[in-house]
Design a protein around this motif. Structure first.
Motif, PDB file in Angstrom:
ATOM      1  N   ALA A  95       0.855  -1.274  -0.108  1.00 52.26           N
ATOM      2  CA  ALA A  95      -0.003   0.008  -0.021  1.00 52.26           C
ATOM      3  C   ALA A  95       0.728   1.226   0.085  1.00 52.26           C
ATOM      4  O   ALA A  95       0.577   2.130  -0.842  1.00 52.26           O
ATOM      5  CB  ALA A  95      -0.742   0.014   1.303  1.00 52.26           C
ATOM      6  N   ALA A  96       1.918   1.275   0.799  1.00 46.71           N
ATOM      7  CA  ALA A  96       2.910   2.432   0.760  1.00 46.71           C
ATOM      8  C   ALA A  96       3.340   2.655  -0.437  1.00 46.71           C
ATOM      9  O   ALA A  96       3.702   3.846  -0.983  1.00 46.71           O
ATOM     10  CB  ALA A  96       4.068   2.226   1.892  1.00 46.71           C
ATOM     11  N   ALA A  97       3.757   1.813  -1.405  1.00 44.19           N
ATOM     12  CA  ALA A  97       4.365   1.924  -2.642  1.00 44.19           C
ATOM     13  C   ALA A  97       3.340   2.234  -3.538  1.00 44.19           C
ATOM     14  O   ALA A  97       3.540   3.404  -4.424  1.00 44.19           O
ATOM     15  CB  ALA A  97       4.676   0.495  -3.173  1.00 44.19           C
ATOM     16  N   ARG A  98       1.981   2.134  -3.360  1.00 43.60           N
ATOM     17  CA  ARG A  98       1.065   2.686  -4.202  1.00 43.60           C
ATOM     18  C   ARG A  98       0.699   4.300  -3.754  1.00 43.60           C
ATOM     19  O   ARG A  98       0.552   4.737  -4.722  1.00 43.60           O
ATOM     20  CB  ARG A  98      -0.043   1.786  -4.037  1.00 43.60           C
ATOM     21  N   VAL A  99       0.931   4.287  -2.579  1.00 44.59           N
ATOM     22  CA  VAL A  99       0.962   5.834  -1.972  1.00 44.59           C
ATOM     23  C   VAL A  99       1.742   6.570  -2.730  1.00 44.59           C
ATOM     24  O   VAL A  99       1.605   7.644  -3.294  1.00 44.59           O
ATOM     25  CB  VAL A  99       0.858   5.910  -0.602  1.00 44.59           C
ATOM     26  N   ALA A 100       3.164   6.221  -2.930  1.00 45.77           N
ATOM     27  CA  ALA A 100       4.335   6.985  -3.522  1.00 45.77           C
ATOM     28  C   ALA A 100       4.044   7.212  -4.942  1.00 45.77           C
ATOM     29  O   ALA A 100       4.318   8.074  -5.407  1.00 45.77           O
ATOM     30  CB  ALA A 100       5.245   6.224  -3.119  1.00 45.77           C
ATOM     31  N   ALA A 101       3.418   6.072  -5.719  1.00 47.34           N
ATOM     32  CA  ALA A 101       3.242   6.031  -7.105  1.00 47.34           C
ATOM     33  C   ALA A 101       2.038   7.061  -7.404  1.00 47.34           C
ATOM     34  O   ALA A 101       2.024   7.815  -8.157  1.00 47.34           O
ATOM     35  CB  ALA A 101       2.965   4.713  -7.602  1.00 47.34           C
ATOM     36  N   ALA A 102       1.181   7.307  -6.557  1.00 47.80           N
ATOM     37  CA  ALA A 102       0.084   8.082  -6.476  1.00 47.80           C
ATOM     38  C   ALA A 102       0.422   9.639  -6.108  1.00 47.80           C
ATOM     39  O   ALA A 102      -0.483  10.444  -5.758  1.00 47.80           O
ATOM     40  CB  ALA A 102      -1.096   7.489  -5.893  1.00 47.80           C
ATOM     41  N   LYS A 103       1.670   9.848  -5.581  1.00 55.63           N
ATOM     42  CA  LYS A 103       2.183  11.060  -5.282  1.00 55.63           C
ATOM     43  C   LYS A 103       1.344  11.668  -3.858  1.00 55.63           C
ATOM     44  O   LYS A 103       1.101  12.691  -3.658  1.00 55.63           O
ATOM     45  CB  LYS A 103       1.695  12.195  -6.266  1.00 55.63           C
ATOM     46  N   GLY A 104       1.437  10.626  -3.193  1.00 53.40           N
ATOM     47  CA  GLY A 104       0.993  10.810  -1.610  1.00 53.40           C
ATOM     48  C   GLY A 104       2.265  10.701  -0.799  1.00 53.40           C
ATOM     49  O   GLY A 104       3.288   9.811  -1.197  1.00 53.40           O
ATOM     50  N   THR A 105       2.356  11.054   0.324  1.00 55.11           N
ATOM     51  CA  THR A 105       3.357  11.016   1.463  1.00 55.11           C
ATOM     52  C   THR A 105       2.586  10.116   2.781  1.00 55.11           C
ATOM     53  O   THR A 105       1.750  11.016   3.256  1.00 55.11           O
ATOM     54  CB  THR A 105       3.703  12.430   1.831  1.00 55.11           C
ATOM     55  N   VAL A 106       3.142   9.250   3.114  1.00 52.34           N
ATOM     56  CA  VAL A 106       2.825   8.459   4.553  1.00 52.34           C
ATOM     57  C   VAL A 106       3.148   9.652   5.543  1.00 52.34           C
ATOM     58  O   VAL A 106       4.313   9.638   6.046  1.00 52.34           O
ATOM     59  CB  VAL A 106       3.389   7.104   4.513  1.00 52.34           C
ATOM     60  N   VAL A 107       2.075   9.765   6.274  1.00 51.34           N
ATOM     61  CA  VAL A 107       2.337  10.470   7.618  1.00 51.34           C
ATOM     62  C   VAL A 107       2.436   9.759   8.846  1.00 51.34           C
ATOM     63  O   VAL A 107       3.195   9.958   9.725  1.00 51.34           O
ATOM     64  CB  VAL A 107       1.102  11.558   7.830  1.00 51.34           C
ATOM     65  N   ALA A 108       1.688   8.502   8.856  1.00 48.00           N
ATOM     66  CA  ALA A 108       1.794   7.769   9.993  1.00 48.00           C
ATOM     67  C   ALA A 108       1.491   6.234   9.393  1.00 48.00           C
ATOM     68  O   ALA A 108       0.582   6.085   8.564  1.00 48.00           O
ATOM     69  CB  ALA A 108       0.850   8.169  11.340  1.00 48.00           C
ATOM     70  N   SER A 109       2.095   5.204   9.843  1.00 48.96           N
ATOM     71  CA  SER A 109       2.128   3.962   9.616  1.00 48.96           C
ATOM     72  C   SER A 109       1.539   3.068  10.702  1.00 48.96           C
ATOM     73  O   SER A 109       2.445   2.877  11.550  1.00 48.96           O
ATOM     74  CB  SER A 109       3.078   3.358   8.707  1.00 48.96           C
ATOM     75  N   TYR A 110       0.501   2.300  10.658  1.00 57.16           N
ATOM     76  CA  TYR A 110       0.116   1.556  11.673  1.00 57.16           C
ATOM     77  C   TYR A 110      -0.080  -0.021  10.796  1.00 57.16           C
ATOM     78  O   TYR A 110      -1.256  -0.325  10.474  1.00 57.16           O
ATOM     79  CB  TYR A 110      -1.398   1.815  12.155  1.00 57.16           C
ATOM     80  N   ASP A 111       1.060  -0.435  10.962  1.00 57.21           N
ATOM     81  CA  ASP A 111       1.149  -1.821  10.283  1.00 57.21           C
ATOM     82  C   ASP A 111       0.525  -2.970  11.007  1.00 57.21           C
ATOM     83  O   ASP A 111       0.189  -3.989  10.394  1.00 57.21           O
ATOM     84  CB  ASP A 111       2.842  -2.189  10.118  1.00 57.21           C
ATOM     85  N   GLN A 112       0.340  -2.698  12.314  1.00 59.92           N
ATOM     86  CA  GLN A 112      -0.255  -3.779  13.161  1.00 59.92           C
ATOM     87  C   GLN A 112      -1.593  -3.980  12.617  1.00 59.92           C
ATOM     88  O   GLN A 112      -2.365  -4.932  12.761  1.00 59.92           O
ATOM     89  CB  GLN A 112      -0.304  -3.012  14.602  1.00 59.92           C
ATOM     90  N   ILE A 113      -2.387  -2.873  12.101  1.00 61.77           N
ATOM     91  CA  ILE A 113      -3.523  -2.928  11.487  1.00 61.77           C
ATOM     92  C   ILE A 113      -3.868  -2.792  10.236  1.00 61.77           C
ATOM     93  O   ILE A 113      -4.911  -2.766   9.644  1.00 61.77           O
ATOM     94  CB  ILE A 113      -4.699  -2.218  12.394  1.00 61.77           C
ATOM     95  N   GLY A 114      -2.725  -2.545   9.415  1.00 62.03           N
ATOM     96  CA  GLY A 114      -2.631  -2.376   8.006  1.00 62.03           C
ATOM     97  C   GLY A 114      -3.508  -1.157   7.501  1.00 62.03           C
ATOM     98  O   GLY A 114      -4.102  -1.160   6.477  1.00 62.03           O
ATOM     99  N   VAL A 115      -3.236   0.106   8.250  1.00 66.74           N
ATOM    100  CA  VAL A 115      -3.633   1.436   7.979  1.00 66.74           C
ATOM    101  C   VAL A 115      -2.665   2.422   7.697  1.00 66.74           C
ATOM    102  O   VAL A 115      -1.810   2.419   8.686  1.00 66.74           O
ATOM    103  CB  VAL A 115      -4.819   1.732   8.977  1.00 66.74           C
ATOM    104  N   LEU A 116      -2.717   3.021   6.502  1.00 62.45           N
ATOM    105  CA  LEU A 116      -1.816   4.225   6.624  1.00 62.45           C
ATOM    106  C   LEU A 116      -2.602   5.564   6.626  1.00 62.45           C
ATOM    107  O   LEU A 116      -3.599   5.596   6.107  1.00 62.45           O
ATOM    108  CB  LEU A 116      -1.204   4.101   5.240  1.00 62.45           C
ATOM    109  N   VAL A 117      -1.950   6.418   7.300  1.00 61.55           N
ATOM    110  CA  VAL A 117      -2.306   7.909   7.415  1.00 61.55           C
ATOM    111  C   VAL A 117      -1.690   8.481   6.132  1.00 61.55           C
ATOM    112  O   VAL A 117      -0.458   8.749   6.300  1.00 61.55           O
ATOM    113  CB  VAL A 117      -2.334   8.704   8.500  1.00 61.55           C
ATOM    114  N   VAL A 118      -2.018   9.271   5.240  1.00 54.79           N
ATOM    115  CA  VAL A 118      -1.272   9.875   4.043  1.00 54.79           C
ATOM    116  C   VAL A 118      -2.015  11.250   3.527  1.00 54.79           C
ATOM    117  O   VAL A 118      -3.063  11.642   4.044  1.00 54.79           O
ATOM    118  CB  VAL A 118      -1.689   8.983   2.904  1.00 54.79           C
TER     119      VAL A 118
END
Length: 490
Positions: A53-76
């Motif tokens: 998902a983080a790779a998709r975010v980068a490709a879509a010109k987004g920046t990950v602000v916080a990553s909660y890998d424990q639950i599979g959620v990114l704040v972007v």
């Protein structure tokens, strides 16, 4: 926090989480002109990590602000106006934009009282506190008797997900677990003390005092003055709560050893979150993941039932909507797929409010099978039949004037005030029985509650707020009954 939209109740904490569109598949199109900087929740498939998902975010010109890998959620965050469609692909389950989806914290007026300070006493007797005589709520749940047995353990930390706690308040300065406090505003934890102190609202300071104000000869007493509270600030300076802040708050509590949290708010764009609405589902899923994760880490969440005088077991309509002006002006029809969150999430203890009479406050929402227990929340209208307020029939606790930066004490009312009473009792129970799991603790609170019978016929202590109680020993107004501090420690 937020629950009493368009109400004049003095303690409505309103917290609303946003919605978004579920998306699938697709390749990023040609770049578009930059749009406004927008926050998104990006969900990986259930049980998956966030790397794809983080790779998709980068490709879509987004920046990950916080990553909660424990639950599979990114704040972007992204300025790409086509981010929702561009990010779709392998590793992304759904996306929710949080723009314009906050709901303002509505508190109403705080009625300040004298800041008289008595000479310090050494008896550890809550009844010796200078203002205890005005705390009708504490004897109602047998706090003095409980303190004679167990006033709480410093090993128990209660997370106050709210507007911050004044670290300079004389009744709270010794009670705050500063090493576990943080601001989650913006979705990223900031542990500096100034960040988690209140800036525009004293709602969290009031809640914290009810839970754990010190027995120190100053002001008031809390339900569990021996425990610690942690400020987990989720309300921004405009008094809005957004999904990224609430999500951060649940995860911070889970990963920093908190055993109980108090949640005086509801989450979603209206007062209900509909799981069958494609716009709302991604945020609902993210919040559910965070709640389940925190429960697995030993956290019991206690939540207010809300102040809309709704029968939550028979929901059919709401015109409530976010009030920051940027969400479509629409209302909706609702059904059993629509829930109040976090109150109706599995395992969360939902608390209604009672007046000094011990009967349902005029504003308190209710519902058979929804409300688990009840606690004092105040009702400033019951003695005047709704004609004029009687402030002393609210809940007296600690306050902070954000304009003058001064500490004090004052009255508020609402299920925002009943929930911390139950959270404090839960903290006492853990102090006496530290091995309890969240499920065991929730059950214990109910089994030790004092049953409150239904009123007969229509209950309307304030004109225009009718309600009808259903059920028997466990009923729609009071659940299993009034929480009792002595019963959980004796």
């Amino acid at each position: 926090m937020k629950n009493l939209r368009r109400k004049t109740l003095a303690a409505a904490s309103a917290v609303t989480l946003g919605v978004g569109l579920a998306v699938t598949g697709g390749l990023a199109p040609a770049a578009s002109a930059a749009g406004p900087d927008t926050t998104f929740l990006v969900l990986a498939p259930q049980g998956a990590k966030t790397d794809k998902a983080a790779a998709r975010v980068a490709a879509a010109k987004g920046t990950v602000v916080a990553s909660y890998d424990q639950i599979g959620v990114l704040v972007v965050r992204s300025t790409n106006p086509d981010f929702v469609t561009d990010v779709a692909g392998a590793g992304v389950d759904s996306v929710a934009s949080t723009a314009g989806l906050g709901t303002a914290l509505e508190e109403g007026e705080t009625i300040e009282v004298s800041a008289a300070v008595a000479a310090a006493n050494t008896t550890a007797d809550p009844t010796k506190e200078p203002m205890f005589g005005q705390q009708w709520d504490m004897p109602m749940i047998d706090v003095p008797q409980a303190h004679a047995v167990n006033a709480g353990s410093a090993d128990v930390v209660v997370g106050v997900l709210d507007s911050g706690i004044s670290s300079s308040h004389p009744d709270l300065a010794s009670q705050i677990a500063k090493d576990k406090s943080a601001s989650c505003v913006g979705g990223v934890a900031d542990t500096t003390e100034s960040a988690w102190n209140p800036t525009t609202s004293d709602h969290g300071t009031h809640v914290a005092g009810t839970i754990a104000a010190a027995v120190n000869g100053v002001g008031v007493t809390g339900v569990a003055p021996g425990v610690k509270v942690a400020a987990v600030k989720v309300v921004n300076d405009d008094q809005f709560i957004y999904p990224e802040a609430a999500l951060c708050g649940f995860m911070w509590a889970a990963d920093h050893g908190m055993r109980v949290t108090n949640n005086s708010y509801f989450i979603d764009p209206w007062e209900l979150n509909c799981r069958n609405d494609a716009r709302q589902r991604p945020v609902w899923q993210a919040v559910q993941r965070a709640i389940r994760y925190s429960q697995s880490k030993g956290v019991l969440h206690v939540a207010s039932a809300g102040n809309s005088n709704w029968d939550l077991a028979h929901k059919n309509y709401s015109s409530d909507r976010p009030n920051d002006g940027s969400y479509p002006d629409e209302s909706g029809e609702f059904n059993s797929a629509c829930l109040v969150l976090p109150g109706e999430a599995p395992g969360v203890v939902t608390v209604s409010a009672v007046a000094p009479t011990g009967k349902k406050s005029y504003y308190s929402s209710y519902g058979l099978g929804v409300v688990d227990v009840t606690a004092p929340g105040g009702d400033t209208r019951f003695r005047t039949n709704g004609v004029s307020p009687t402030p002393t029939d609210g809940i007296l606790s600690t306050t902070f004037n954000t304009a003058t930066k001064t500490n004090g004490w004052g009255y508020k009312q609402g299920t925002s005030m009943s929930s911390p009473h139950a959270a404090g009792v839960a903290a006492l129970a853990l102090s006496a029985h530290p091995g309890m799991t969240p499920g065991q603790l929730a059950s214990f609170l109910e089994r030790t509650a004092e049953s409150v019978p239904c009123e007969e016929g229509v209950w309307e202590p304030r004109p225009g707020f009718p309600a009808t109680c259903t059920g028997g020993e466990r009923n729609s107004f009071y659940g299993a009954g009034m929480v009792n501090a002595y019963n959980v420690v004796k």
